[in-house]
Enzyme design. Sequence first.
Site, short mmCIF file in Angstrom:
data_model
loop_
_atom_site.label_atom_id
_atom_site.label_comp_id
_atom_site.label_asym_id
_atom_site.label_seq_id
_atom_site.Cartn_x
_atom_site.Cartn_y
_atom_site.Cartn_z
CE LYS A 21 -2.60 2.63 3.50
NZ LYS A 21 -1.56 3.62 3.89
CG ASN A 22 2.59 2.58 3.46
OD1 ASN A 22 1.60 3.30 3.41
ND2 ASN A 22 2.90 1.89 4.55
NE ARG A 93 1.76 12.15 6.70
CZ ARG A 93 2.18 13.21 7.38
NH1 ARG A 93 1.31 14.08 7.83
NH2 ARG A 93 3.45 13.40 7.61
CG ASP A 117 -4.25 5.61 10.32
OD1 ASP A 117 -5.46 5.58 10.03
OD2 ASP A 117 -3.44 4.73 10.02
CG ASP A 312 2.64 1.20 9.55
OD1 ASP A 312 2.35 2.11 10.34
OD2 ASP A 312 2.67 1.37 8.32
CG MET A 334 9.07 5.81 15.20
SD MET A 334 9.28 4.92 13.64
CE MET A 334 9.38 6.28 12.47
#
Length: 429
Positions: A21-22, A93, A117, A312, A334
């Site tokens: 996805k990223n 985002r 998110d 994640d 983070m």
Amino acid sequence: MYYRIEGGNELSGVFTPVGNKNAALPILAATLLTHEPVRIENVPRITDVETLLDLLRSLGVEGGWTAPGVLELDAAGVNPRAIPDADLAGRIRGSVLLAGPLLARMGSCQLPHPGGDFIGRRRLDTHMLALRALGATVDVGDRYVLRAPGLRGASIFLDEPSVTGTENAVLAASTARGTTELRNAATEPHVQDLCRFLVTLGARIDGIGTSRLVIEGVETLGGGTFRIGSDHIEIGSVIGLAAATGSTLGIAEVDPAHFDPLRVGFRRLGLEFAWRDDLLVVRGGGELEIQPDLGGQIPKIDDGPWPAFPADLISIALVAASQCRGTVLIHEKMFESRMFFVDKVIAMGARIVLCDPHRAVVVGPSPLRGATLESPDIRAGMALLIAALAAEGMSRVHNIGQIERGYERIDERLASLGARIERVGPEGA
């Protein structure tokens, strides 16, 4: 809509991850840099991808899905006066990734504030500092207004190895005049995929996979075909699922080069891994025991920029740890709001001490019981889904739109492993 889950069952079978996805989001944004058609394969059909597609179409990009997992797009007719839709941009985002390519192609960009998110502050300073170094001016108000009559290469040291900040800088520098040296760059697999996609289109990028990227700007980019790599976060999610449910599962299409950071974290929970042909076998059956550090000290699973354990997967690791014998410290470094789903797992029966917004001590194993849950974000939502599958009795997971922003048809794919999960709607039915 919600998921209704009957938990407490051992799973089995082979799980095939979808594309990252990223990686898909910056690669879609990169199509704005070329006037020629591109074909992108292994694209996850998830909400975030659909939202970015809608944003691209609002700018004049043509094309769409031509087969399962395949997008064919043509940005030749992008409207130079179009402004990204504020409502669409506010949903994800990834909308911030439009800044670099729009600035490079049009010389200006008006970017609404991105969404995504709510896991803590997610600063955009790194993006804007990099774009300023390439020659852009940035004004901040109800939206970001960026202008640059012509981007020029520069030597840039990023103030943090931001993934999307690195991606925006690479996107802008690919067609900038001259050479850009990007230091302290993010090295995540999805950053590497973006760079390889751009190279496929004709970009000149050296140092892919390292923290120092050298980008020699080219005048134009062409078309091409590119296949996105498997999503290592989805792979890690299934590893956590195997641990939490005491299951032995196979995972296909795992890139060994991207597996070590996951293995280092999950092996602390006592998980065993083996390769069978091209299949990663995760042995979660039997009682897993958390592996102490030297001298019997309590171990820690903590996250960081790649190649550290991914942020994640912290939520997933926490739930998995609740079903393993022993004590472990989970340290999320983070994002200060990532841990704010822990109370829901405690209510299901887990023994967890939330020390502060970043640290939790997990003592397992703890029998979990079914509950009605609300998904707060993509990864915590998946963690709660895993907790429900590990729990005895019936659970309902609401706000599943959050989960489906990052996981394609996850209910169907988990059901193929033997999970008793059903997608129910409308809400409250």
